[in-house]
Design a protein around this motif. Structure first.
Motif, PDB file in Angstrom:
ATOM      1  N   ALA A  36       1.238  11.698   5.426  1.00 14.52           N
ATOM      2  CA  ALA A  36       2.763  12.610   4.913  1.00 14.52           C
ATOM      3  C   ALA A  36       4.053  11.752   4.680  1.00 14.52           C
ATOM      4  O   ALA A  36       4.703  12.957   4.253  1.00 14.52           O
ATOM      5  CB  ALA A  36       2.454  13.233   6.955  1.00 14.52           C
ATOM      6  N   LEU A  37       3.479  11.126   4.640  1.00 21.89           N
ATOM      7  CA  LEU A  37       5.609  10.769   4.653  1.00 21.89           C
ATOM      8  C   LEU A  37       5.156  10.803   2.993  1.00 21.89           C
ATOM      9  O   LEU A  37       6.695   9.425   2.156  1.00 21.89           O
ATOM     10  CB  LEU A  37       5.563   9.314   4.815  1.00 21.89           C
ATOM     11  N   GLY A  38       4.395  10.665   1.867  1.00 22.89           N
ATOM     12  CA  GLY A  38       4.114  10.834   0.812  1.00 22.89           C
ATOM     13  C   GLY A  38       4.282   9.180   0.444  1.00 22.89           C
ATOM     14  O   GLY A  38       3.845   9.488  -1.177  1.00 22.89           O
ATOM     15  N   ALA A  39       2.895   8.519   1.182  1.00 23.84           N
ATOM     16  CA  ALA A  39       2.500   7.689   0.193  1.00 23.84           C
ATOM     17  C   ALA A  39       1.527   7.909  -0.666  1.00 23.84           C
ATOM     18  O   ALA A  39       1.492   6.617  -1.755  1.00 23.84           O
ATOM     19  CB  ALA A  39       1.389   6.494   1.452  1.00 23.84           C
ATOM     20  N   GLY A  40       1.226   8.970  -0.875  1.00 25.14           N
ATOM     21  CA  GLY A  40       0.261   8.965  -2.342  1.00 25.14           C
ATOM     22  C   GLY A  40      -0.852   8.127  -1.718  1.00 25.14           C
ATOM     23  O   GLY A  40      -1.509   8.399  -0.656  1.00 25.14           O
ATOM     24  N   VAL A  41      -2.214   7.764  -2.750  1.00 21.37           N
ATOM     25  CA  VAL A  41      -3.005   7.103  -3.007  1.00 21.37           C
ATOM     26  C   VAL A  41      -2.871   6.336  -1.727  1.00 21.37           C
ATOM     27  O   VAL A  41      -3.511   5.649  -1.190  1.00 21.37           O
ATOM     28  CB  VAL A  41      -2.793   6.876  -4.332  1.00 21.37           C
ATOM     29  N   TRP A  42      -1.974   5.279  -1.950  1.00 23.80           N
ATOM     30  CA  TRP A  42      -1.784   4.210  -1.070  1.00 23.80           C
ATOM     31  C   TRP A  42      -1.807   4.243   0.525  1.00 23.80           C
ATOM     32  O   TRP A  42      -2.198   3.613   1.506  1.00 23.80           O
ATOM     33  CB  TRP A  42      -0.537   3.379  -1.183  1.00 23.80           C
ATOM     34  N   ALA A  43      -1.838   5.906   0.630  1.00 27.62           N
ATOM     35  CA  ALA A  43      -2.080   6.643   2.248  1.00 27.62           C
ATOM     36  C   ALA A  43      -3.563   5.901   2.406  1.00 27.62           C
ATOM     37  O   ALA A  43      -4.355   5.535   3.567  1.00 27.62           O
ATOM     38  CB  ALA A  43      -2.121   7.731   2.461  1.00 27.62           C
ATOM     39  N   LEU A  44      -4.691   5.856   1.410  1.00 30.53           N
ATOM     40  CA  LEU A  44      -6.459   5.252   1.528  1.00 30.53           C
ATOM     41  C   LEU A  44      -6.285   4.086   1.913  1.00 30.53           C
ATOM     42  O   LEU A  44      -7.268   3.305   2.395  1.00 30.53           O
ATOM     43  CB  LEU A  44      -6.913   5.853   0.079  1.00 30.53           C
ATOM     44  N   VAL A  45      -5.636   3.499   1.054  1.00 32.19           N
ATOM     45  CA  VAL A  45      -5.635   1.949   1.198  1.00 32.19           C
ATOM     46  C   VAL A  45      -5.661   1.424   2.338  1.00 32.19           C
ATOM     47  O   VAL A  45      -5.946   0.967   3.043  1.00 32.19           O
ATOM     48  CB  VAL A  45      -4.282   1.113  -0.076  1.00 32.19           C
ATOM     49  N   VAL A  46      -4.023   2.146   2.977  1.00 36.32           N
ATOM     50  CA  VAL A  46      -3.571   2.113   4.207  1.00 36.32           C
ATOM     51  C   VAL A  46      -4.739   2.265   5.520  1.00 36.32           C
ATOM     52  O   VAL A  46      -4.864   1.254   6.829  1.00 36.32           O
ATOM     53  CB  VAL A  46      -2.399   2.707   5.279  1.00 36.32           C
ATOM     54  N   ARG A  47      -5.354   2.865   5.071  1.00 42.33           N
ATOM     55  CA  ARG A  47      -6.804   3.451   6.285  1.00 42.33           C
ATOM     56  C   ARG A  47      -7.261   2.193   5.867  1.00 42.33           C
ATOM     57  O   ARG A  47      -7.912   1.845   7.159  1.00 42.33           O
ATOM     58  CB  ARG A  47      -7.577   4.487   5.383  1.00 42.33           C
ATOM     59  N   GLN A  48      -7.683   1.853   5.124  1.00 46.36           N
ATOM     60  CA  GLN A  48      -8.470   0.568   5.184  1.00 46.36           C
ATOM     61  C   GLN A  48      -8.032  -0.201   5.233  1.00 46.36           C
ATOM     62  O   GLN A  48      -9.384  -1.524   6.143  1.00 46.36           O
ATOM     63  CB  GLN A  48      -9.155   0.289   3.333  1.00 46.36           C
ATOM     64  N   LEU A  49      -7.135  -1.064   4.788  1.00 42.40           N
ATOM     65  CA  LEU A  49      -6.564  -2.015   5.718  1.00 42.40           C
ATOM     66  C   LEU A  49      -6.253  -2.634   7.256  1.00 42.40           C
ATOM     67  O   LEU A  49      -6.594  -3.695   7.528  1.00 42.40           O
ATOM     68  CB  LEU A  49      -5.179  -2.849   4.987  1.00 42.40           C
ATOM     69  N   ALA A  50      -5.756  -0.612   7.906  1.00 44.96           N
ATOM     70  CA  ALA A  50      -5.790  -1.448   8.878  1.00 44.96           C
ATOM     71  C   ALA A  50      -7.147  -1.624   9.909  1.00 44.96           C
ATOM     72  O   ALA A  50      -7.236  -2.261  10.451  1.00 44.96           O
ATOM     73  CB  ALA A  50      -5.365  -0.070   9.220  1.00 44.96           C
ATOM     74  N   ALA A  51      -8.150  -0.770   9.323  1.00 43.13           N
ATOM     75  CA  ALA A  51      -9.535  -1.064   9.835  1.00 43.13           C
ATOM     76  C   ALA A  51      -9.476  -2.597   9.418  1.00 43.13           C
ATOM     77  O   ALA A  51     -10.628  -2.824  10.548  1.00 43.13           O
ATOM     78  CB  ALA A  51     -10.983  -0.336   9.402  1.00 43.13           C
ATOM     79  N   ALA A  52      -9.463  -2.928   8.134  1.00 46.98           N
ATOM     80  CA  ALA A  52      -9.950  -4.353   7.986  1.00 46.98           C
ATOM     81  C   ALA A  52      -9.339  -4.957   9.116  1.00 46.98           C
ATOM     82  O   ALA A  52      -9.676  -6.005   9.900  1.00 46.98           O
ATOM     83  CB  ALA A  52      -9.587  -4.982   6.498  1.00 46.98           C
ATOM     84  N   ALA A  53      -8.308  -4.662   9.844  1.00 47.77           N
ATOM     85  CA  ALA A  53      -7.162  -5.951  10.554  1.00 47.77           C
ATOM     86  C   ALA A  53      -8.210  -6.061  11.742  1.00 47.77           C
ATOM     87  O   ALA A  53      -7.893  -6.769  12.731  1.00 47.77           O
ATOM     88  CB  ALA A  53      -5.681  -5.731  10.337  1.00 47.77           C
ATOM     89  N   LEU A  54      -7.855  -4.467  12.374  1.00 46.49           N
ATOM     90  CA  LEU A  54      -7.554  -4.716  14.003  1.00 46.49           C
ATOM     91  C   LEU A  54      -9.559  -4.906  14.208  1.00 46.49           C
ATOM     92  O   LEU A  54      -9.314  -5.148  15.526  1.00 46.49           O
ATOM     93  CB  LEU A  54      -7.764  -3.084  14.017  1.00 46.49           C
ATOM     94  N   LEU A  55     -10.428  -4.092  13.166  1.00 46.43           N
ATOM     95  CA  LEU A  55     -11.615  -4.911  13.733  1.00 46.43           C
ATOM     96  C   LEU A  55     -11.810  -6.574  14.497  1.00 46.43           C
ATOM     97  O   LEU A  55     -12.337  -6.397  15.248  1.00 46.43           O
ATOM     98  CB  LEU A  55     -12.849  -4.814  12.319  1.00 46.43           C
ATOM     99  N   PRO A  56     -11.253  -7.048  13.406  1.00 49.39           N
ATOM    100  CA  PRO A  56     -11.414  -8.329  14.207  1.00 49.39           C
ATOM    101  C   PRO A  56     -10.772  -9.079  15.418  1.00 49.39           C
ATOM    102  O   PRO A  56     -11.582  -9.704  16.045  1.00 49.39           O
ATOM    103  CB  PRO A  56     -11.264  -9.667  12.795  1.00 49.39           C
ATOM    104  N   LEU A  57      -9.497  -8.507  15.084  1.00 52.73           N
ATOM    105  CA  LEU A  57      -9.403  -8.842  16.172  1.00 52.73           C
ATOM    106  C   LEU A  57      -9.025  -7.901  17.534  1.00 52.73           C
ATOM    107  O   LEU A  57      -9.332  -8.844  18.787  1.00 52.73           O
ATOM    108  CB  LEU A  57      -7.307  -8.236  15.813  1.00 52.73           C
TER     109      LEU A  57
END
Length: 503
Positions: free
Chosen positions: A180-201
């Motif tokens: 929504a803030l205009g990140a474009g394809v990087w929104a999909l990257v945020v989705r993956q990296l956020a999940a990867a970081a939160l899961l082990p924590l």
């Protein structure tokens, strides 16, 4: 191939006893706990599909294949060994963490260095930086494998489901905000990296007590005493990755980033019955089978879960096939229309695979992992050959057809030879499904006839909705009136999901 009868002996003091109620309760947590997370995860995917063009999904598809490949291979060998080993030691956990983090870091470095060549050959038109950042998730996610495996071993599925649901919810919301803030394809990257970081924590936070309990527990009655069998879990995971992911590589290389984006979203949505329903139930079936001494009990549970999976998924398949041509372009936009036919083929195959999961994980639990790994190796080799041939002929529809063509011998092998490892047979398994199959066939014919009639007087969307509703109402009525036992099993499962009461 070893065919054996499991001894019907009492478990030693301290061994887990898996009752039917505890299994139902665990299944309700591991699947019901996913509802909120999966709603956010797939809801975010649909919203991102409406906000972003197919090319954006194509830009991350190859990176996701690499990340998922590493994650699947890391997870399987280590997870399976931790779940099955007779006695868990601290050194097993340390080894799992060190090995998987090292592999993940190595993958991230190698892919980062080779990103330019990878994009040029398999994802032409994609952003190289996206791939380099995306594969960092491999190293980060690797830290979650050990604690999640211990939770599965201890059958702490309430905690495991809570971790996964929270992770997917936060990651999904984060990606929508980024888009929504205009990140474009990087929104999909945020989705993956956020999940990867939160899961082990979250996993390490909630698994501390389970780890202490398992390290202090006495040896179990059966299972590999050390790392024996890990190679077969590794091979099974690797071949599953090839069979279920190589299509993205072939499509990307042959058809380019835009067609890959169409196909990748179609595949992700279509295989949700497998990856986000059946595989979650399999996380209960596998350790439960490993802890159950009586083979007859394992078979009885496998048949009931298979029948329940079919009863929940097959009646929903028919309306999904009818609604896809109008809903997918309507929600995502007209540029997504070419994904409709591949989606219809793929979701049929995805449901078929989902129905076989209980059988497959029961086989893993009783020690037939080597047989499964060999079968999946043949399946993966066949998939590569079929994909190369059919994608060149029919594009992304050919990729979907390859999955359909290879599923037939795959399912036959499980029915004919896989059931023998449980000292059962194909007739017994098919007999457990006939109460579901016959009403669903009637539902399909009724829905098709209703669609033809409604299209004479209504526009496509109301006609499809009316036909789907008529067919679904019919099959539900048949289940309630003519198959009371099956209807009772479905009600028990829904009640367990909603209330967490024993089913």
């Amino acid at each position: 191939m070893v065919q054996r009868t499991l001894p019907a002996a009492a478990e030693p003091v301290g061994a887990a006893v898996v009752s039917g109620r505890s299994l139902a309760r665990a299944a309700s947590w591991i699947w019901g706990g996913h509802i909120l997370g999966q709603a956010a995860w797939f809801g975010s995917l649909v919203i991102l599909g409406a906000l972003l063009p197919p090319k954006a999904f194509g830009s991350v598809a190859v990176g996701m294949v690499i990340a998922n490949a590493a994650a699947l291979v890391q997870d399987a060998g280590s997870r399976g060994t931790i779940v099955l080993t007779r006695r868990l030691r601290a050194s097993d956990i340390v080894r799992t963490v060190a090995l998987n983090f090292g592999i993940g870091l190595a993958v991230a470095i190698v892919v980062g260095l080779a990103a330019g060549a990878v994009v040029a050959h398999f994802d032409a038109g994609a952003d190289v930086a996206v791939l380099r950042v995306l594969v960092l998730s491999v190293a980060v996610r690797a830290l979650a494998i050990a604690p999640m495996a211990v939770l599965q071993r201890a059958m702490q599925f309430k905690l495991q489901a809570s971790v996964l649901a929270t992770t997917m919810l936060i990651a999904g919301i984060s990606s929508i905000i980024a888009a929504a803030l205009g990140a474009g394809v990087w929104a999909l990257v945020v989705r993956q990296l956020a999940a990867a970081a939160l899961l082990p924590l979250l996993a390490w936070l909630v698994a501390r007590q389970a780890i202490r309990d398992e390290l202090a527990a006495p040896p179990r009655a059966r299972g590999p005493s050390r790392r024996k069998g890990a190679i077969w879990f590794f091979l099974l995971a690797a071949t599953d990755f090839v069979a279920l992911s190589i299509d993205s590589i072939v499509v990307g290389h042959s058809r380019g980033v835009a067609q890959l984006g169409l196909y990748s979203l179609a595949f992700t949505l279509a295989f949700a019955p497998l990856t986000n329903f059946a595989w979650q139930i399999g996380k209960v079936v596998f350790p439960a089978a490993a802890q159950t001494a009586e083979l007859e009990v394992i078979v009885r549970r496998m048949l009931r879960i298979t029948r329940l999976s079919a009863a929940l998924l097959l009646p929903l398949l028919v309306p999904t096939l009818v609604l896809a041509p109008v809903l997918l372009p309507g929600i995502l936009g007209p540029e997504w229309k070419p994904m409709v036919v591949p989606f219809q083929i793929l979701i049929t195959v995805g449901v078929g695979h989902a129905i076989l999961v209980a059988l497959g994980d029961s086989l893993s639990g009783v020690g037939a992992i080597a047989w499964r790994a060999r079968l999946h190796l043949g399946w993966s080799v066949g998939m590569v050959i079929a994909l190369v041939a059919l994608v060149n002929l029919y594009g992304i529809t050919g990729a979907a057809l390859a999955h359909l063509v290879l599923f037939v011998p795959f399912a036959i092998a499980y029915l004919v030879w896989g059931t023998r490892h449980l000292q059962s047979n194909a007739r017994t398994l098919l007999g457990a499904l006939h109460e579901v199959a016959l009403p669903v066939i009637a539902q399909l014919m009724l829905t098709a006839a209703a669609l033809v009639l409604f299209e004479l007087v209504l526009s496509p969307l109301p006609a499809a909705l009316g036909a789907a509703a008529a067919g679904l109402a019919f099959v539900v009525l048949v289940f309630i009136r003519l198959t009371p036992a099956l209807a009772g099993e479905c009600r028990d499962f829904v009640r367990a999901v909603v209330s967490r009461a024993p089913a």
